[in-house]
Enzyme design. Structure first.
Site, short mmCIF file in Angstrom:
data_model
loop_
_atom_site.label_atom_id
_atom_site.label_comp_id
_atom_site.label_asym_id
_atom_site.label_seq_id
_atom_site.Cartn_x
_atom_site.Cartn_y
_atom_site.Cartn_z
N GLU A 208 -3.09 9.71 3.21
CA GLU A 208 -3.63 11.09 3.17
C GLU A 208 -4.21 11.48 4.51
O GLU A 208 -4.02 12.61 4.98
CB GLU A 208 -4.71 11.20 2.09
CG GLU A 208 -4.16 11.16 0.68
CD GLU A 208 -5.25 11.17 -0.36
OE1 GLU A 208 -6.38 10.75 -0.04
OE2 GLU A 208 -4.98 11.59 -1.49
N SER B 140 -2.72 13.29 -3.14
CA SER B 140 -2.65 12.40 -4.31
C SER B 140 -3.85 12.65 -5.22
O SER B 140 -4.84 13.25 -4.79
CB SER B 140 -2.66 10.94 -3.85
OG SER B 140 -1.58 10.71 -2.95
N LYS C 296 -12.86 10.90 0.35
CA LYS C 296 -11.58 10.79 -0.33
C LYS C 296 -11.23 9.33 -0.53
O LYS C 296 -11.85 8.48 0.11
CB LYS C 296 -10.48 11.49 0.48
CG LYS C 296 -10.56 13.02 0.37
CD LYS C 296 -9.57 13.73 1.26
CE LYS C 296 -8.15 13.34 0.95
NZ LYS C 296 -7.84 13.43 -0.50
O1 DER Z 1 -7.59 9.37 -3.68
C1 DER Z 1 -7.73 10.48 -3.18
O2 DER Z 1 -8.02 10.63 -1.96
C2 DER Z 1 -7.67 11.69 -4.08
O3 DER Z 1 -7.27 12.81 -3.33
C3 DER Z 1 -9.07 11.90 -4.64
O4 DER Z 1 -9.94 12.03 -3.56
C4 DER Z 1 -9.16 13.12 -5.53
O5 DER Z 1 -8.62 12.75 -6.77
P1 DER Z 1 -8.84 13.70 -8.07
O6 DER Z 1 -8.14 15.01 -7.73
O7 DER Z 1 -8.15 12.94 -9.16
O8 DER Z 1 -10.31 13.86 -8.28
#
Ligand code: DER
Length: 268
Positions: free
Chosen positions: A121, A30, A112
């Site tokens: 995740e 995500s 994360k």
């Molecule tokens: O919410 C999450 O874990 C996302 O993977 C985050 O860690 C990274 O989001 P971005 O690619 O918008 O920086």
């Protein structure tokens, strides 16, 4: 702009390296960087370069939208075909997962949860034979907490978030009178601040706190530099009411970063 271009370069390079016709089950992370990974997957799908029966496992409502909008098939983790438990590697029902990160240290530990998706995740990452992180150059770090200063995202039960916040902020050196517990010594060595500071994550386009896809709240826990990610992950996870912690200790096999000059760095 530079940051978006570096996200796109990292995501395209990682997908091209890891998602070919032999990949049967793909975990889709995500966040904003994974959007570019989905863009590349849609192109490969158009070019018939993916497994015809590829199953994609989402990690959030956003992730599922990316999968469906890319013309791919979504499949929840629990609905994946059972593997023979005696087969080697049968712990991993997912061949490879591509996901973003808020910060990655020199040992490939990651923070994360910046997008609030870290519970699913981490479930998908733990069921994957290989976790590949993709990020822009701002996330490429030596020590967690050095570049990502918004705190460790911690998903908590909404029922007693103030109590959980207090307990999180008590982690660290305490006198016996203050109810010192054995883990205090570990805490002192594991992170920089004497005591963490936990903040309830407020929503932007909704009144009140962020509510995760799982119906929980998020406390962002500022601890300064995190010298011992596995120890901190454990300390946070042990606080009653904590549901999942946005530290992924030693879970990633690789991290791909888009550099400011347009080049790509891959750390394994
Ligand atoms: O919410 C999450 O874990 C996302 O993977 C985050 O860690 C990274 O989001 P971005 O690619 O918008 O920086």
């Amino acid at each position: 702009n530079l940051v978006e271009q570096s996200k796109r370069s990292a995501a395209f390079a990682a997908v091209d390296k890891h998602v070919g016709p032999s990949v049967r089950v793909l975990g889709v992370g995500s966040g904003s960087t994974v959007v570019y990974a989905a863009e590349r997957l849609a192109e490969l799908k158009q070019q018939n370069k993916l497994h015809p029966d590829l199953l994609c496992v989402p990690t959030s409502f956003q992730s599922k939208q990316l999968i469906v909008d890319s013309g791919l098939r979504a499949c929840d983790l629990d609905d994946l075909p059972e593997l023979d438990p005696s087969a080697p590697g049968s712990f991993a029902s997912i061949d490879v997962t591509i996901d973003g990160a808020d910060e990655v240290d020199s040992e490939l530990n990651a923070i994360k949860g910046g997008g609030g998706a870290h519970l699913r995740e981490k479930l998908v990452a733990a069921a994957s034979r290989r976790l590949v992180l993709v990020a822009d150059y701002r996330k490429n770090s030596d020590v967690l907490g050095e570049k990502w200063t918004q705190g460790v995202p911690v998903e908590v039960s909404p029922l007693a978030w103030r109590t959980i916040k207090r307990q999180l902020e008590r982690l660290g050196p305490r006198s016996r009178a203050q109810g010192a517990v054995p883990t205090d010594a570990a805490a002192v060595a594991a992170f920089e601040l004497a005591h963490p500071v936990a903040s309830l994550r407020q929503a932007v386009r909704k009144a009140g706190p962020v509510v995760t896809d799982n119906g929980n709240f998020i406390l962002d826990v500022c601890m300064g530099k995190i010298y011992d990610p596995p120890a901190v992950e454990l300390l946070l996870k042990m606080v009653p009411g904590v549901i999942e912690v946005g530290i992924f200790s030693a879970m990633a096999a690789e991290a791909w970063f888009g550099n400011e000059d347009g080049s790509i760095a891959c750390r394994i």
